[in-house]
Each structure stands twice: as structure tokens, then as C-alpha cells.
Design an enzyme around this catalytic site. Sequence first.
Site, mmCIF file in Angstrom:
data_model
loop_
_atom_site.group_PDB
_atom_site.id
_atom_site.type_symbol
_atom_site.label_atom_id
_atom_site.label_comp_id
_atom_site.label_asym_id
_atom_site.label_seq_id
_atom_site.Cartn_x
_atom_site.Cartn_y
_atom_site.Cartn_z
ATOM 1 N N LYS A 256 0.900 -0.970 0.028
ATOM 2 C CA LYS A 256 -0.132 0.036 -0.055
ATOM 3 C C LYS A 256 0.928 1.322 -0.084
ATOM 4 O O LYS A 256 0.364 2.185 -0.483
ATOM 5 C CB LYS A 256 -1.057 0.059 1.196
ATOM 6 C CG LYS A 256 -2.079 -1.207 1.027
ATOM 7 C CD LYS A 256 -2.852 -0.919 2.111
ATOM 8 C CE LYS A 256 -4.130 -1.891 2.135
ATOM 9 N NZ LYS A 256 -4.920 -2.079 3.158
ATOM 10 N N LYS B 135 -5.936 -10.620 -6.140
ATOM 11 C CA LYS B 135 -6.992 -11.172 -5.027
ATOM 12 C C LYS B 135 -8.446 -10.275 -5.288
ATOM 13 O O LYS B 135 -8.049 -8.916 -5.531
ATOM 14 C CB LYS B 135 -6.365 -10.993 -3.693
ATOM 15 C CG LYS B 135 -7.220 -11.149 -2.429
ATOM 16 C CD LYS B 135 -6.437 -10.501 -1.283
ATOM 17 C CE LYS B 135 -6.642 -9.150 -1.275
ATOM 18 N NZ LYS B 135 -6.170 -8.484 0.226
ATOM 19 N N LYS C 40 -11.754 -4.799 -2.505
ATOM 20 C CA LYS C 40 -12.753 -3.563 -2.599
ATOM 21 C C LYS C 40 -11.960 -2.689 -3.345
ATOM 22 O O LYS C 40 -12.764 -1.768 -3.873
ATOM 23 C CB LYS C 40 -12.903 -3.239 -1.072
ATOM 24 C CG LYS C 40 -13.930 -3.939 -0.096
ATOM 25 C CD LYS C 40 -13.885 -3.406 1.200
ATOM 26 C CE LYS C 40 -13.966 -4.387 2.472
ATOM 27 N NZ LYS C 40 -13.256 -4.463 3.236
HETATM 28 P P1 TYM Z 1 -10.852 -6.448 4.989
HETATM 29 O O1 TYM Z 1 -11.781 -5.404 5.279
HETATM 30 O O2 TYM Z 1 -9.938 -6.286 4.012
HETATM 31 O O3 TYM Z 1 -11.533 -7.563 4.713
HETATM 32 C C1 TYM Z 1 -12.543 -8.366 5.588
HETATM 33 C C2 TYM Z 1 -12.217 -10.018 5.557
HETATM 34 O O4 TYM Z 1 -12.518 -10.530 4.320
HETATM 35 C C3 TYM Z 1 -11.246 -11.327 4.086
HETATM 36 N N1 TYM Z 1 -10.883 -11.262 2.591
HETATM 37 C C4 TYM Z 1 -10.897 -12.236 1.687
HETATM 38 N N2 TYM Z 1 -10.776 -13.580 1.957
HETATM 39 C C5 TYM Z 1 -10.649 -14.496 0.766
HETATM 40 N N3 TYM Z 1 -10.565 -13.735 -0.400
HETATM 41 C C6 TYM Z 1 -10.476 -12.579 -0.719
HETATM 42 N N4 TYM Z 1 -10.127 -12.205 -1.885
HETATM 43 C C7 TYM Z 1 -10.515 -11.607 0.319
HETATM 44 N N5 TYM Z 1 -10.484 -10.254 0.680
HETATM 45 C C8 TYM Z 1 -10.692 -10.027 1.835
HETATM 46 C C9 TYM Z 1 -10.223 -10.596 4.828
HETATM 47 O O5 TYM Z 1 -8.905 -11.422 5.052
HETATM 48 C C10 TYM Z 1 -10.769 -10.286 6.310
HETATM 49 O O6 TYM Z 1 -10.760 -11.654 6.961
HETATM 50 N N6 TYM Z 1 -7.429 -5.249 8.887
HETATM 51 C C11 TYM Z 1 -8.709 -6.254 8.425
HETATM 52 C C12 TYM Z 1 -9.936 -5.668 9.261
HETATM 53 C C13 TYM Z 1 -9.410 -5.853 10.771
HETATM 54 C C14 TYM Z 1 -9.414 -7.015 11.486
HETATM 55 C C15 TYM Z 1 -9.289 -6.708 12.984
HETATM 56 C C16 TYM Z 1 -9.816 -8.485 11.173
HETATM 57 C C17 TYM Z 1 -9.457 -4.882 11.470
HETATM 58 N N7 TYM Z 1 -9.098 -5.454 12.977
HETATM 59 C C18 TYM Z 1 -9.080 -7.586 13.973
HETATM 60 C C19 TYM Z 1 -9.740 -9.444 12.170
HETATM 61 C C20 TYM Z 1 -9.189 -9.071 13.526
HETATM 62 C C21 TYM Z 1 -9.005 -6.084 7.048
HETATM 63 O O7 TYM Z 1 -8.597 -5.108 6.427
HETATM 64 O O8 TYM Z 1 -9.947 -6.824 6.367
#
Ligand code: TYM
Length: 326
Positions: free
Chosen positions: A111, A193, A196
Site C-alpha cells: 500500500k 485477489k 474492495k
Molecule cells: P478487510 O476489510 O480487508 O477484509 C475483511 C475480511 O475478508 C477477508 N478477505 C478475503 N478472503 C478471501 N479472499 C479474498 N479475496 C478476500 N478479501 C478479503 C479478509 O482476510 C478479512 O478477513 N485488517 C482487516 C480488518 C480488521 C481485523 C481486525 C480483522 C481490523 N481489525 C481484527 C480481524 C481482527 C481488513 O482490512 O480486512
Amino acid sequence: MPRILSGIQPSGELHIGNYLGAVKNWVELQERYESIFFVADYHSITQPFEPQLLRRRRREMAASLLAAGIDPAKATLFMQSDVPEHTELTWIFNSVTPLGELERQTQFKDKSQRQESVMVGLLTYPVLQAADILLYRGDLVPVGEDQVQHLELSRVVARRWNAQFGGGEDYFPEPQPVLTPARRIMGLDGQAKMSKSLNNYIGLLETSEQIWAKLRPAATDPARQRRTDPGTPEVCNIYHLHKAFSPPETVEMVAVNCRTAGWGCIDCKKVLHESMDRELTPIRRRAAEIAERPAIVDEALAAGAAKCRVIARETVDHVKERMGLA
Ligand code: TYM
């Protein structure tokens, strides 16, 4: 009972990658574990954002999680910034997090390369995530594969705080990731991947027609140039989506018909579209019901924050006490 916990950023709409990699698992796990889920709005301000849009997306994300099956009677759902202890503990954890560990996080490297000027929040993002998890002393964290490195960092933070201030006790458990077979769903381009920030996704609440308009041109096995060419299902993203949405007999049929060129890619996509409709129609219906009664979202978030504030305060009070801050 072990406690599970996970979050999602409101940086865009909930897509089928989030759903298959994480949220669908949350819905299943809420039946068996004490569960805490949240919308990570403080994480989403570490990238450029527009306030009006963020305001809308925070709510929409909470509503989408409810539509996807998070049940406030079984799980706690809240907005991260409604519980100020998340940032309070982040500051404290900054003092036990080695800079080198943050600099080698792949998401930070990716990023920060894409931005002209990099803000500190992007670097310390995983410290906030460690605080999210450890505030509730979460044991298990259901996430997609891209979050595994962030969880390693959470374990480093837990270990270091315990060693320095735990007084011989492992106050913070070392949280473990819970992955699904769909831990890394690829985008419709078949290149990156599903995410969003890249326009390569299918939104969980898109209509059946919108989904077909995206599936139809989606990338398949690149070696399959003509309808009569046999394909290799394992290299095709559509096959992997079948594994997530279609019953095993259909997956088997897809594999056979791909290898023998019995079906063309469009035939295969039509079957996938039907499977997706079967799973997503009830979610779309629930989303429409929730849109009619927005108080459902407000009430769930208010109750969730009230409950989490109590747990979070207890943790921060304990931490401050151990560190000579109280
Ligand atoms: P985020 O918002 O990017 O994604 C939310 C969840 O979706 C999963 N994910 C995917 N799984 C499979 N294939 C994909 N293409 C894919 N894209 C996203 C992510 O792995 C995630 O589980 N940093 C985290 C949010 C967060 C968090 C936390 C998670 C903040 N604090 C504490 C767990 C515990 C994030 O940006 O997820």
C-alpha cells in the site's frame, strides 16, 4: 468458551471474497463460540477517503453483515470507533511493537508503494488490529489469508507485553487465525485477489442481473481459447467459485465437462450463476428487510458498543495498572 473476534473495513461494499473468506465463517462460528464482530472504521482512514462516503459505508457495512447472517441475539456487533479503548490500547501497544516488524508487513509495503506520501497510520495499522483483538482477549480470529501476517504481529505484541508486564502471567492469549478453504478468492480478472479497492469484485448484495453481467466476461482458463479446447479446472477462477457456491456433485460435473470440453465456459458460468443465486437470494431479501427498518442496525450497534465498552475498559484498566499508569 473460547472467544472469537473479527473485523472488516468499511472501505467499500461487502464482496463475495470477504463473504467466502471470512463472513460466512463468522455466521457459522457464532453458533458455537462467544463472538464479537466489528466494522473497522478507524482502519479505513489509513487510506485516502471521503467523509460523506465513509459515513454511508460504515452503516452499509453493518447492515450487510446483518443481512449476511450475523445475528445480534447470538453475536456482538459494533463500530470500532464507538469503543475508544481501541485507540487507547493502540497507543500503549506502540511501546511494545518493534518498528522492524511493522516495516516488513507485506500489506504496508504494497500500500505504501502505491502512495506518494505515506501516513504513519498505514504503518501502525497492525498495532490497532492487535489492540482490536487483545482488548477482548480473543483466542480465535476467523479471517482470509491476507490477514495472517497481521495476526502474527498480534501474537508478537501479546508475547512482548506479557513478558514485560504480565508479572509471570500470560494475560493476553496469543490469537490464532481460523481460515476457510476459500481463504483467498481471486478477482474476476483472474489476476489479483478480489478486493474492495480493485474493481474486480462481485458485491454480496448485487442483483442477479448485475452478477451475471460481471460473471459473463470474467476470466477463465486462459489456455481455453475455443469452445472445443479442453480446459484445466484447477487454473480457472470460475471453478474455484463453483467449489465455494455449488454442491459437490456439481463441482465434479464442472470438472469433467471442463476437461472434456463438454461444456463451454459460458455453460459453466450459467451453472455457477444459479448456485450463487441460491445462496445469495435470501441474503438480498434480508438486506431489503433491514433497509425498510434501519433501527435494526442502530439498535444492534448500540447494544454491541455498550457491551464491548465494559470488556474493553476492564482490559485497559488492568494494562494500565500493570504498567504503572494507574
Ligand atoms: P478487510 O476489510 O480487508 O477484509 C475483511 C475480511 O475478508 C477477508 N478477505 C478475503 N478472503 C478471501 N479472499 C479474498 N479475496 C478476500 N478479501 C478479503 C479478509 O482476510 C478479512 O478477513 N485488517 C482487516 C480488518 C480488521 C481485523 C481486525 C480483522 C481490523 N481489525 C481484527 C480481524 C481482527 C481488513 O482490512 O480486512
